[in-house]
Design an enzyme around this catalytic site. Structure first.
Site, PDB file in Angstrom:
ATOM      1  CB  CYS A  78      -0.850   0.049   1.253  1.00 23.01           C
ATOM      2  SG  CYS A  78      -1.895  -1.394   1.459  1.00 23.01           S
ATOM      3  NE  ARG A 125       4.257   1.742  -1.534  1.00 18.88           N
ATOM      4  CZ  ARG A 125       5.369   1.061  -1.299  1.00 18.88           C
ATOM      5  NH1 ARG A 125       6.408   1.224  -2.087  1.00 18.88           N
ATOM      6  NH2 ARG A 125       5.454   0.230  -0.289  1.00 18.88           N
ATOM      7  CD1 TRP A 146      -2.099  -5.582  -3.157  1.00 16.27           C
ATOM      8  CD2 TRP A 146      -2.911  -4.444  -4.898  1.00 16.27           C
ATOM      9  NE1 TRP A 146      -2.233  -6.449  -4.202  1.00 16.27           N
ATOM     10  CE2 TRP A 146      -2.723  -5.793  -5.289  1.00 16.27           C
ATOM     11  CE3 TRP A 146      -3.417  -3.542  -5.827  1.00 16.27           C
ATOM     12  CZ2 TRP A 146      -3.019  -6.249  -6.572  1.00 16.27           C
ATOM     13  CZ3 TRP A 146      -3.708  -4.004  -7.104  1.00 16.27           C
ATOM     14  CH2 TRP A 146      -3.510  -5.338  -7.458  1.00 16.27           C
ATOM     15  CG  ASN A 148       3.036  -0.575   3.032  1.00 12.13           C
ATOM     16  OD1 ASN A 148       2.447  -1.525   2.550  1.00 12.13           O
ATOM     17  ND2 ASN A 148       4.253  -0.215   2.670  1.00 12.13           N
ATOM     18  N   GLY A 149       1.667  -2.993   5.134  1.00 16.26           N
ATOM     19  CA  GLY A 149       2.271  -4.215   5.663  1.00 16.26           C
ATOM     20  C   GLY A 149       1.192  -5.196   6.067  1.00 16.26           C
ATOM     21  CD  GLU A 205       5.738 -17.599 -16.805  1.00 22.59           C
ATOM     22  OE1 GLU A 205       4.880 -18.016 -17.590  1.00 22.59           O
ATOM     23  OE2 GLU A 205       5.855 -16.393 -16.524  1.00 22.59           O
ATOM     24  CE  LYS A 261       7.073 -13.501 -17.991  1.00 19.59           C
ATOM     25  NZ  LYS A 261       5.945 -14.200 -17.797  1.00 19.59           N
ATOM     26  CD  GLU A 311       5.104 -12.144 -21.300  1.00 20.95           C
ATOM     27  OE1 GLU A 311       3.978 -11.743 -21.623  1.00 20.95           O
ATOM     28  OE2 GLU A 311       5.334 -12.669 -20.197  1.00 20.95           O
ATOM     29  CG  HIS A 370       9.663 -38.233 -29.918  1.00 19.43           C
ATOM     30  ND1 HIS A 370       9.678 -39.524 -30.401  1.00 19.43           N
ATOM     31  CD2 HIS A 370       9.993 -38.326 -28.603  1.00 19.43           C
ATOM     32  CE1 HIS A 370       9.960 -40.362 -29.421  1.00 19.43           C
ATOM     33  NE2 HIS A 370      10.175 -39.651 -28.317  1.00 19.43           N
ATOM     34  CE  LYS A 406       0.310  -7.363 -14.678  1.00 17.99           C
ATOM     35  NZ  LYS A 406       1.401  -8.355 -14.790  1.00 17.99           N
TER      36      LYS A 406
HETATM   37  O1  M6R Z   1      -4.541 -11.904 -14.705  1.00 18.60           O
HETATM   38  P1  M6R Z   1      -4.333 -13.302 -15.171  1.00 18.60           P
HETATM   39  O2  M6R Z   1      -3.358 -14.059 -14.342  1.00 18.60           O
HETATM   40  O3  M6R Z   1      -5.623 -14.072 -15.311  1.00 18.60           O
HETATM   41  O4  M6R Z   1      -3.724 -13.167 -16.624  1.00 18.60           O
HETATM   42  C1  M6R Z   1      -3.499 -14.274 -17.435  1.00 18.60           C
HETATM   43  C2  M6R Z   1      -2.538 -13.954 -18.557  1.00 18.60           C
HETATM   44  O5  M6R Z   1      -3.082 -12.989 -19.410  1.00 18.60           O
HETATM   45  C3  M6R Z   1      -1.190 -13.465 -18.029  1.00 18.60           C
HETATM   46  O6  M6R Z   1      -0.643 -14.407 -17.162  1.00 18.60           O
HETATM   47  C4  M6R Z   1      -0.189 -13.206 -19.157  1.00 18.60           C
HETATM   48  O7  M6R Z   1       0.087 -14.419 -19.804  1.00 18.60           O
HETATM   49  C5  M6R Z   1       1.064 -12.587 -18.547  1.00 18.60           C
HETATM   50  N1  M6R Z   1       1.038 -11.177 -18.663  1.00 18.60           N
HETATM   51  C6  M6R Z   1       2.301 -13.061 -19.173  1.00 18.60           C
HETATM   52  O8  M6R Z   1       3.430 -12.559 -18.546  1.00 18.60           O
END
Ligand code: M6R
Length: 646
Positions: free
Chosen positions: A2, A27, A86, A112-113, A519, A523, A526, A542, A641
């Site tokens: 927060c 924050r 938050w 905050n905490g 994952e 990273k 993207e 394969h 996002k």
């Molecule tokens: O908010 P969510 O976790 O549901 O979002 C799912 C995906 O859109 C999200 O994880 C996306 O793949 C990431 N931004 C990738 O880094």
């Protein structure tokens, strides 16, 4: 996470507080509020002594709410505190927003905490007649302060707290377990503002006839560049013409202020070049907080220090009896999510099958919703979503609910649609994630999935007590191990500077490492826009091996000793076809030295859990490649996002 700010000075506090608060919106932004000591108040007036205004949603809604009163001069005061929240305990709402006050409205607090022993303190206060208004952990602080201020403190070192707000804060903080940065005002001391911190950050800005507190430097840069960084357990009392600093024993300390010469935007990122890098570095704390919220430890006999972990409790969010019944009746786990959260689900499948011996399906939400899935009332359906608002994930959740499955949500956003529509919610305590590429949300999602898998395993008798406790101890060590990786990040930076021009990158691994490879590859895709895929290492021969040539980089993840040899053979196969090779491994015996151009060491332990650490070097590798290729790692092209539409 927060944001808190506070002001004492010659100006009207409210406009300064709102302005400063806006600089901390990164924050947290689900609700906000202010409290000022009313300059018009006296003992005979019927006015509020401390004016408190709070509002759900972004700061602009609070501004709109108080606009008319401000114009009329109805919120006048030169000392005040404010907060942008938050949520961690209690949904975002006007009532749960900070500041919180005691019953008499004498004291107001922003925090905050996380107060870990708030349940215990709440029960103690309730047994003394205190009635609570909110669901927050913070409200206990306001009541505890008032208790000490009016009744005196029991069993703490400051005996004379009655009528002394400084001594009351000092006494109260000795009762608080967890992390906190606090700003406190008291109507009986209209010339001062008190603050204290433990774990959570707090700075003091020193102005001309005005002084400030804030969670972070950007909040005060418009007013001053002279600051104190409050140190662990320090307290301070701010007046408009000076600030007194105190150590943990309430003894005065003196030091020189620090002159800030950063610009506002780098200050918001805590000195990191990008939010992504900052969020990667926040993982040790996020992992610690997420686990700590549920870990029950045995108090060791000596000194009341925390002992070994013995259990997991979800009782803050969940009715224990119902939850346990669901665990006993479970026939199958179904995990559904999108993107990074889906990758967490793939690791979750391995975890539930290994530790709870429950068959587990994992599905991409956008596929699940359209394939008429087979579901039963004894299926436990887990949705994973950082935002809690992803359209496909929500549709999958609603479909599973309509078929009678019990829903557990893992989300980072209190009050999100996913959290509201699920039967049970487990929160990742990662704080707001600003960078589009998910980092700390992923590792905290894994922490939650591991906790659930271990809990199911223990409740269903698959794990013995000894084994369960051993695994909890291992989980407890993850946060420090994550820090160790971050402390040694220069190796990864060097490797990125040699490899950032490769045209094809493959991540390979086996078992848990194969799941984490997904994952790791995401990273890199993207953030660096480099073509990257992840394969189970055994699948290489394969098909994918046809792609391997001298323009290829293969990164292997190897945390399971019994599979080192098999993985080393896979690496030799690609190396002999000209690929550059790197391994991220917990091996210390040199098993990969001869076949890899670079070895990134991560700490060892129970490989099924430690595998999650392998993603941290991969996140750093993606970040460095992104920067080296001239991209903006915080805002990758074409991505949003939160994907709230199909
Ligand atoms: O908010 P969510 O976790 O549901 O979002 C799912 C995906 O859109 C999200 O994880 C996306 O793949 C990431 N931004 C990738 O880094």
């Amino acid at each position: 996470m927060c944001g808190i700010v506070g002001y004492v000075g010659e100006k009207e506090a409210t406009p300064v507080l709102i302005n400063s608060l806006k600089k901390l919106e990164y924050r947290g932004y689900d609700s906000s509020g202010i409290a000022v000591i009313n300059s018009a108040w006296n003992e005979d007036s019927s006015d509020e002594a401390i004016i408190v205004r709070k509002c759900k949603g972004a700061i602009k809604f609070l501004e709109e709410k108080i606009e008319a009163e401000l114009v009329k001069g109805a919120i006048n005061g030169k000392v005040g505190i404010a907060h942008t929240r938050w949520a961690t305990h209690g949904e975002p709402s006007d009532l749960n927003a900070h500041p919180h006050t005691d019953v008499s409205g004498t004291i107001a607090v922003v925090h905050n905490g996380i107060i870990e022993n708030y349940g215990e303190l709440k029960a103690w206060l309730q047994s003394r007649g205190v009635v609570f208004k909110s669901q927050t952990d913070t409200e206990v602080i306001a009541h505890l302060l008032n208790y000490f201020y009016t009744q005196g403190a029991e069993g703490v070192r400051s005996e004379n707290t009655r009528g002394d707000i400084f001594a009351s804060v000092h006494a109260a903080r000795q009762k608080l377990v967890g992390s906190y940065a606090l700003g406190v005002i008291c109507k009986d001391f209209p010339d001062r503002l008190i603050c204290v911190r433990k774990e959570s950050p707090l700075i003091i800005g020193l102005g001309q006839n005005e002084n400030f507190i804030a969670s972070d430097v950007p909040a005060v840069l418009e007013y001053t560049r002279e600051v104190y960084f409050l140190e662990q357990d320090e307290m301070a009392v701010l007046y408009n013409d000076h600030v007194d600093l105190f150590n943990a024993y309430a003894e005065k300390v003196v030091r020189q202020p620090f002159h800030v010469d950063w610009d506002i935007s780098s200050a918001e990122k805590g000195g990191y070049a990008h939010f992504m890098l900052k969020e990667i570095h926040e993982q040790p704390k996020a992992l610690h907080d997420t686990l700590k919220a549920h870990l029950v430890t045995e108090k060791s006999a000596s000194g009341g220090k925390e002992g070994k972990p013995v259990a997991l409790s979800f009782s803050d969010e969940i009715n224990d009896a119902d939850f346990k019944k669901m665990i006993q009746n479970a026939k199958r786990i179904v995990i559904t999510a999108c993107g990074t959260a889906y990758h967490a689900g793939v690791v979750g499948k391995y975890a539930f099958e290994k530790f709870a011996r429950l068959p587990t399906n994992v599905d991409v939400a956008s596929e699940f919703r359209y394939r008429d899935p087979i579901l039963d009332k004894d299926d436990v359906f887990i949705v994973v979503s950082q935002s809690g608002e992803t359209a496909d994930t929500l549709a999958a959740l609603r479909l599973a609910k309509s078929r009678g499955a019990k829903i557990i949500a893992i989300t980072n956003c209190v009050g999100s649609t996913v959290s509201r529509e699920s039967d049970y919610v487990i929160y990742t305590l990662a704080g707001p994630e600003i960078a589009v590429a998910s980092t700390k949300a992923y590792t905290t999602q894994l922490m939650c999935l591991y906790m659930l898998a271990l809990c199911f395993g223990s409740e269903r008798g698959v794990l013995s007590r000894a084994e369960f406790e051993r695994l909890l101890t291992e989980l407890e060590s993850i946060s420090d191990k994550a820090q160790n990786i971050l402390d040694n990040k220069t190796e990864i930076q060097k490797f990125a500077s040699k490899q950032f021009n490769k045209s094809k990158i493959f991540y390979i691994g086996r078992q848990f490492d194969s799941a984490n490879s997904l994952e790791s590859a995401m990273k890199l895709k993207e953030d660096s826009y480099m073509h990257c895929e992840a394969f189970a290492a055994g699948e290489l021969k394969h098909g994918p091996i046809a792609l391997v040539d001298k323009d290829t980089l293969v990164i292997a993840i190897a945390t399971e000793p019994s599979l080192y040899e098999k993985l080393a053979s896979n690496i030799i196969e690609v190396k002999s076809r000209g690929a550059a090779t790197m391994v991220i491994t917990s091996d210390t015996s040199g098993a990969f030295d001869s076949c890899c151009d670079s070895v990134i060491q991560i700490p060892s332990g129970e490989s099924a859990l430690e595998s999650m650490l392998s993603v941290i070097p991969a996140q750093l590798f993606a970040y460095y490649c992104s920067v080296l290729r001239g991209n903006d790692p915080d805002k990758p092209r074409n991505l949003a996002k939160s994907v709230t539409v199909e």
